[in-house]
Design a protein around this motif. Structure first.
Motif, short mmCIF file in Angstrom:
data_model
loop_
_atom_site.label_atom_id
_atom_site.label_comp_id
_atom_site.label_asym_id
_atom_site.label_seq_id
_atom_site.Cartn_x
_atom_site.Cartn_y
_atom_site.Cartn_z
N ALA A 84 5.97 -7.10 14.27
CA ALA A 84 6.20 -6.24 15.35
C ALA A 84 7.72 -6.74 15.94
O ALA A 84 8.38 -5.94 16.55
CB ALA A 84 5.34 -6.19 16.63
N GLY A 85 7.91 -7.90 15.75
CA GLY A 85 9.25 -8.46 16.23
C GLY A 85 10.40 -8.54 15.08
O GLY A 85 11.41 -9.18 14.88
N ASP A 86 10.21 -7.59 14.12
CA ASP A 86 11.29 -7.43 12.78
C ASP A 86 12.52 -6.74 13.51
O ASP A 86 13.52 -6.92 12.38
CB ASP A 86 10.75 -6.87 11.72
N GLY A 87 12.87 -6.33 14.72
CA GLY A 87 13.81 -5.94 14.85
C GLY A 87 13.85 -4.16 14.72
O GLY A 87 14.93 -3.59 15.24
N VAL A 88 12.70 -3.68 14.05
CA VAL A 88 12.81 -2.16 13.65
C VAL A 88 11.67 -1.41 14.59
O VAL A 88 11.88 -0.44 15.07
CB VAL A 88 12.36 -2.25 11.90
N VAL A 89 10.43 -2.17 14.71
CA VAL A 89 9.54 -1.72 15.56
C VAL A 89 9.90 -1.68 16.97
O VAL A 89 10.52 -2.48 17.54
CB VAL A 89 8.24 -2.50 15.53
N GLU A 90 9.81 -0.36 17.56
CA GLU A 90 10.22 -0.12 18.97
C GLU A 90 8.90 0.10 19.65
O GLU A 90 8.99 -0.20 20.92
CB GLU A 90 10.91 1.13 18.86
N GLU A 91 7.59 0.43 19.17
CA GLU A 91 6.41 0.58 20.11
C GLU A 91 5.30 0.17 19.07
O GLU A 91 5.40 0.43 17.76
CB GLU A 91 6.37 2.14 20.41
N CYS A 148 0.96 -1.38 -0.01
CA CYS A 148 0.04 -0.04 -0.01
C CYS A 148 0.83 1.34 -0.14
O CYS A 148 2.24 1.09 0.10
CB CYS A 148 -0.91 0.07 1.21
N ALA A 149 0.28 2.45 -0.17
CA ALA A 149 1.00 3.56 -0.11
C ALA A 149 1.74 4.13 1.11
O ALA A 149 2.72 4.60 0.96
CB ALA A 149 0.14 4.83 -0.78
N THR A 150 1.23 3.62 2.10
CA THR A 150 1.74 3.96 3.48
C THR A 150 2.96 3.09 3.80
O THR A 150 3.91 3.65 4.02
CB THR A 150 0.76 3.57 4.57
N CYS A 151 2.78 1.73 3.21
CA CYS A 151 4.06 0.94 3.54
C CYS A 151 5.16 1.17 2.66
O CYS A 151 6.39 0.89 2.93
CB CYS A 151 3.61 -0.57 3.28
N ALA A 152 4.72 1.59 1.48
CA ALA A 152 5.97 1.93 0.40
C ALA A 152 6.48 3.36 0.68
O ALA A 152 7.39 3.82 0.16
CB ALA A 152 5.31 2.08 -1.01
N ASP A 153 5.71 4.25 1.84
CA ASP A 153 6.45 5.52 1.97
C ASP A 153 7.67 5.74 2.70
O ASP A 153 7.61 5.18 3.97
CB ASP A 153 5.16 6.56 2.64
N PRO A 154 8.76 5.87 2.44
CA PRO A 154 10.03 5.89 3.00
C PRO A 154 9.97 6.92 4.32
O PRO A 154 10.84 6.90 5.20
CB PRO A 154 11.18 5.96 2.14
N LYS A 155 8.92 7.99 4.22
CA LYS A 155 8.90 8.98 5.35
C LYS A 155 8.44 8.47 6.59
O LYS A 155 8.22 9.08 7.53
CB LYS A 155 8.56 10.25 4.86
N ARG A 156 7.66 7.35 6.44
CA ARG A 156 6.87 6.92 7.83
C ARG A 156 7.92 6.41 8.57
O ARG A 156 9.04 5.94 8.27
CB ARG A 156 5.98 5.64 7.32
N ASP A 157 7.76 6.51 9.91
CA ASP A 157 8.37 6.15 11.01
C ASP A 157 8.09 4.54 11.22
O ASP A 157 7.10 4.13 11.79
CB ASP A 157 8.05 6.90 12.11
N ALA A 158 9.21 3.89 10.88
CA ALA A 158 8.84 2.35 10.97
C ALA A 158 9.30 1.93 12.40
O ALA A 158 9.17 0.71 12.61
CB ALA A 158 10.16 1.67 10.05
N ARG A 159 9.71 2.41 13.44
CA ARG A 159 9.58 2.44 14.85
C ARG A 159 8.44 2.18 15.33
O ARG A 159 8.23 1.47 16.56
CB ARG A 159 10.48 3.25 15.50
N LEU A 160 7.18 3.05 14.91
CA LEU A 160 5.91 2.94 15.29
C LEU A 160 4.95 2.02 14.59
O LEU A 160 5.14 2.20 13.21
CB LEU A 160 5.33 4.13 15.32
N LEU A 161 4.39 1.15 15.07
CA LEU A 161 3.41 0.28 14.33
C LEU A 161 1.94 0.44 14.95
O LEU A 161 1.77 0.05 16.36
CB LEU A 161 3.84 -1.14 14.23
N ALA A 162 1.04 1.01 14.35
CA ALA A 162 -0.28 1.06 15.02
C ALA A 162 -1.29 -0.17 14.59
O ALA A 162 -1.18 -0.43 13.21
CB ALA A 162 -1.09 2.21 14.53
N VAL A 163 -1.67 -0.85 15.38
CA VAL A 163 -2.79 -2.01 15.23
C VAL A 163 -3.93 -1.47 15.08
O VAL A 163 -4.78 -0.98 16.14
CB VAL A 163 -2.41 -3.05 16.07
#
Length: 196
Positions: free
Chosen positions: A131-138, A69-84
């Protein structure tokens, strides 16, 4: 199929939409057939096309036409945050609020033991992997404040915390018993800002 069968099939199809009862479905069917046949044909074409090209994002599970999707493909998104979130509509509501700049995971449902919906049905294992990919912090649990949404948040929080992840929940600015899709944008923004 007879003329009457075709009309009944249309009414039954419209009744499958959330919040649409028999009377509403009949009104819609009669309106489209009596007053706006071009709209009926456009609706049928749009549904057919969407059903053939829209699929789930390989990363977050929301709806998209591409692999990501456009959100996942956007490099400007903070990959450390994951909203469920529970649904793509909830994701869209958070996006419209402008308060969140991280990534998402869309469950496509929520736990409902009475309906036989368990963790496997909402993709909990895929979430735990992501969430356990090593990038996600929160991980921000942005499920609704319905009984099922709360149950979902509690179950996911326990599993995520067991893996050593920081887990937060939207603040209670969102009214209890509501779906994010229907909450005003400032309330969503406040709840995201004051998550705990």
């Amino acid at each position: 199929m007879t003329q009457r069968d075709a009309l009944e099939a249309l009414v039954e199809a419209l009744r499958r939409l959330p919040g649409v009862g028999v009377k509403s479905a009949q009104r819609m069917a009669y309106h489209l057939l009596q007053h706006d046949r071009p709209a009926a044909q456009a609706l049928a074409a749009a549904l057919t096309y969407a059903a053939s090209v829209v699929r789930h994002c390989a990363r977050c599970h929301t709806f998209t036409e591409g692999e990501l999707c456009a959100t996942c493909a956007d490099p400007k998104r903070d990959a450390r945050l994951l909203a469920v979130v529970e649904t793509p509509a909830d994701q869209a509501a958070l996006e419209r609020s402008g308060s969140y700049k991280g990534q998402y995971f869309v469950l496509m449902g929520r736990l409902s033991p009475l309906d036989g919906v368990g963790t496997a049905d909402i993709g909990a294992e895929r979430l735990l992997e992501r969430a356990g990919d090593g990038v996600v912090e929160e991980v921000v649990l942005a499920t609704g404040f319905t009984a099922e949404g709360e149950l979902t948040a509690q179950a996911l929080a326990a599993a995520l915390k067991a893996r050593g992840l920081k887990v937060t929940r939207l603040a209670r600015g969102v009214p209890a018993g509501s779906d994010l899709e229907y909450v005003d944008l400032s309330t969503i923004a406040y709840a995201m800002h004051d998550r705990h």
